[in-house]
Design a protein around this motif. Structure first.
Motif, PDB file in Angstrom:
ATOM      1  N   PRO A 146     -27.509  -2.341 -13.530  1.00 23.99           N
ATOM      2  CA  PRO A 146     -28.564  -1.855 -14.030  1.00 23.99           C
ATOM      3  C   PRO A 146     -29.249  -3.268 -14.907  1.00 23.99           C
ATOM      4  N   GLU A 147     -30.519  -2.853 -15.781  1.00 21.61           N
ATOM      5  CA  GLU A 147     -30.170  -4.003 -16.691  1.00 21.61           C
ATOM      6  C   GLU A 147     -30.009  -3.731 -17.729  1.00 21.61           C
ATOM      7  N   PHE A 148     -29.490  -4.297 -18.831  1.00 21.56           N
ATOM      8  CA  PHE A 148     -29.396  -3.931 -20.227  1.00 21.56           C
ATOM      9  C   PHE A 148     -30.423  -4.233 -21.172  1.00 21.56           C
ATOM     10  N   ASP A 149     -30.869  -4.155 -22.008  1.00 26.03           N
ATOM     11  CA  ASP A 149     -31.664  -4.500 -22.780  1.00 26.03           C
ATOM     12  C   ASP A 149     -32.624  -3.700 -23.528  1.00 26.03           C
ATOM     13  N   SER A 150     -31.947  -2.429 -24.208  1.00 24.87           N
ATOM     14  CA  SER A 150     -32.553  -1.386 -25.643  1.00 24.87           C
ATOM     15  C   SER A 150     -32.193  -1.722 -26.880  1.00 24.87           C
ATOM     16  N   GLY A 151     -32.821  -3.179 -27.040  1.00 26.15           N
ATOM     17  CA  GLY A 151     -33.249  -3.716 -28.177  1.00 26.15           C
ATOM     18  C   GLY A 151     -32.172  -3.103 -28.847  1.00 26.15           C
ATOM     19  N   ASP A 152     -30.935  -2.876 -28.566  1.00 27.91           N
ATOM     20  CA  ASP A 152     -29.779  -2.394 -29.536  1.00 27.91           C
ATOM     21  C   ASP A 152     -28.412  -3.060 -28.571  1.00 27.91           C
ATOM     22  N   PRO A 153     -28.432  -4.762 -28.916  1.00 25.12           N
ATOM     23  CA  PRO A 153     -27.042  -5.446 -28.608  1.00 25.12           C
ATOM     24  C   PRO A 153     -26.314  -5.253 -28.673  1.00 25.12           C
ATOM     25  N   LYS A 154     -25.278  -4.405 -29.218  1.00 33.43           N
ATOM     26  CA  LYS A 154     -24.237  -3.453 -29.331  1.00 33.43           C
ATOM     27  C   LYS A 154     -24.097  -2.482 -28.549  1.00 33.43           C
ATOM     28  N   ALA A 155     -25.261  -1.730 -28.264  1.00 31.98           N
ATOM     29  CA  ALA A 155     -25.353  -0.697 -27.709  1.00 31.98           C
ATOM     30  C   ALA A 155     -25.580  -1.236 -26.245  1.00 31.98           C
ATOM     31  N   ASP A 156     -26.127  -2.254 -25.718  1.00 30.40           N
ATOM     32  CA  ASP A 156     -26.300  -3.163 -24.461  1.00 30.40           C
ATOM     33  C   ASP A 156     -24.799  -3.806 -23.660  1.00 30.40           C
ATOM     34  N   LEU A 157     -24.445  -4.607 -24.807  1.00 33.50           N
ATOM     35  CA  LEU A 157     -23.100  -4.706 -24.639  1.00 33.50           C
ATOM     36  C   LEU A 157     -21.526  -3.613 -24.182  1.00 33.50           C
ATOM     37  N   ARG A 158     -21.454  -2.198 -25.085  1.00 32.11           N
ATOM     38  CA  ARG A 158     -21.345  -0.830 -24.545  1.00 32.11           C
ATOM     39  C   ARG A 158     -21.478  -0.539 -23.117  1.00 32.11           C
ATOM     40  N   ALA A 159     -22.284  -0.584 -23.147  1.00 32.92           N
ATOM     41  CA  ALA A 159     -22.945  -0.095 -21.566  1.00 32.92           C
ATOM     42  C   ALA A 159     -22.795  -1.185 -20.532  1.00 32.92           C
ATOM     43  N   PHE A 160     -23.069  -2.481 -20.839  1.00 32.52           N
ATOM     44  CA  PHE A 160     -22.361  -3.268 -19.885  1.00 32.52           C
ATOM     45  C   PHE A 160     -20.591  -3.134 -19.186  1.00 32.52           C
ATOM     46  N   LEU A 161     -20.437  -3.475 -20.365  1.00 34.97           N
ATOM     47  CA  LEU A 161     -18.574  -2.799 -20.198  1.00 34.97           C
ATOM     48  C   LEU A 161     -18.200  -1.450 -19.866  1.00 34.97           C
ATOM     49  N   ARG A 162     -18.915  -0.737 -19.914  1.00 37.87           N
ATOM     50  CA  ARG A 162     -18.398   0.935 -19.701  1.00 37.87           C
ATOM     51  C   ARG A 162     -19.218   1.017 -18.077  1.00 37.87           C
ATOM     52  N   GLN A 163     -20.143   0.241 -17.678  1.00 41.10           N
ATOM     53  CA  GLN A 163     -20.531   0.269 -16.449  1.00 41.10           C
ATOM     54  C   GLN A 163     -19.447  -0.990 -15.443  1.00 41.10           C
ATOM     55  N   LEU A 164     -18.877  -2.156 -16.235  1.00 43.62           N
ATOM     56  CA  LEU A 164     -17.877  -2.499 -15.594  1.00 43.62           C
ATOM     57  C   LEU A 164     -16.458  -2.041 -15.426  1.00 43.62           C
ATOM     58  N   PRO A 223      -9.871   2.673 -18.195  1.00 45.23           N
ATOM     59  CA  PRO A 223     -10.602   3.309 -19.129  1.00 45.23           C
ATOM     60  C   PRO A 223     -12.003   3.111 -19.827  1.00 45.23           C
ATOM     61  N   LEU A 224     -13.111   4.205 -19.935  1.00 41.19           N
ATOM     62  CA  LEU A 224     -14.065   4.231 -20.363  1.00 41.19           C
ATOM     63  C   LEU A 224     -13.800   3.488 -22.133  1.00 41.19           C
ATOM     64  N   LYS A 225     -12.340   4.671 -22.968  1.00 39.22           N
ATOM     65  CA  LYS A 225     -11.937   4.389 -23.745  1.00 39.22           C
ATOM     66  C   LYS A 225     -11.661   2.379 -24.305  1.00 39.22           C
ATOM     67  N   LEU A 226     -11.308   1.493 -22.866  1.00 41.07           N
ATOM     68  CA  LEU A 226     -10.944   0.450 -23.131  1.00 41.07           C
ATOM     69  C   LEU A 226     -12.172  -0.232 -24.136  1.00 41.07           C
ATOM     70  N   ALA A 227     -13.625   0.308 -22.909  1.00 40.35           N
ATOM     71  CA  ALA A 227     -14.649  -0.873 -22.544  1.00 40.35           C
ATOM     72  C   ALA A 227     -15.431  -0.520 -24.281  1.00 40.35           C
ATOM     73  N   ASP A 228     -15.314   0.431 -24.861  1.00 39.23           N
ATOM     74  CA  ASP A 228     -15.552   1.077 -26.098  1.00 39.23           C
ATOM     75  C   ASP A 228     -14.989  -0.028 -27.723  1.00 39.23           C
ATOM     76  N   GLN A 229     -13.441   0.257 -27.117  1.00 44.26           N
ATOM     77  CA  GLN A 229     -12.147  -0.868 -27.920  1.00 44.26           C
ATOM     78  C   GLN A 229     -13.011  -2.130 -28.037  1.00 44.26           C
ATOM     79  N   VAL A 230     -12.985  -3.252 -26.410  1.00 44.13           N
ATOM     80  CA  VAL A 230     -13.276  -4.692 -26.576  1.00 44.13           C
ATOM     81  C   VAL A 230     -14.496  -4.313 -27.710  1.00 44.13           C
ATOM     82  N   THR A 231     -15.249  -3.669 -26.776  1.00 39.75           N
ATOM     83  CA  THR A 231     -16.799  -4.236 -28.122  1.00 39.75           C
ATOM     84  C   THR A 231     -16.744  -4.096 -29.536  1.00 39.75           C
ATOM     85  N   ASP A 232     -15.983  -2.259 -29.868  1.00 34.13           N
ATOM     86  CA  ASP A 232     -16.265  -2.508 -31.605  1.00 34.13           C
ATOM     87  C   ASP A 232     -14.998  -3.838 -31.919  1.00 34.13           C
TER      88      ASP A 232
END
Length: 130
Positions: free
Chosen positions: A9-27, A111-120
């Motif tokens: 999906p496209e990730f363009d919510s207007g919040d780039p950090k949230a978009d990056l997190r969503a992208f990595l979670r999808q991956l 784990p989704l937690k890893l995607a969140d940790q990488v983003t943070d």
């Protein structure tokens, strides 16, 4: 085509950090067919020894995802969250690398937690101080 990347999906919510997190979670959640999962290390190995194959693989499988991350990083820079001179290629490697490493080392779901940790971690260390 066997190695064509699934449609993300496209990730363009207007919040780039949230978009990056969503992208990595999808991956992290994406799963190749089981047969391809067992074959994938051999595909990568072959790509290392065959530049033409590596180029085709990069264009069809890795390119679209890297373009999505590049777009998110570009929007973040334009909005002032990241430096305009951020090295996008290095940033992409830092963001995707841990997820792919975990997938190949553990041969399990990432784990989704890893995607969140990488983003943070990325955001903490590369975001511009406002």
């Amino acid at each position: 085509m066997l190695f064509r990347s699934e449609k993300f999906p496209e990730f363009d919510s207007g919040d780039p950090k949230a978009d990056l997190r969503a992208f990595l979670r999808q991956l992290a959640q994406s799963r190749k067919r089981e047969e391809l999962g067992r074959l994938w290390p051999r595909v990568i190995s072959y790509a290392v020894s065959n530049p033409e194959f590596a180029k085709a693989l990069a264009q069809s499988s890795f390119g679209p995802r890297r373009q999505q991350i590049a777009s998110i990083l570009e929007r973040a820079a334009k909005m002032g969250y990241l430096s305009k001179d951020i090295d996008a290629d290095l940033a992409m490697d830092l963001l995707i690398g841990p997820l792919m490493h975990r997938r190949f080392v553990d041969h399990t779901s990432v784990p989704l937690k890893l995607a969140d940790q990488v983003t943070d971690y990325f955001w903490k260390n590369f975001a511009r101080k406002r």
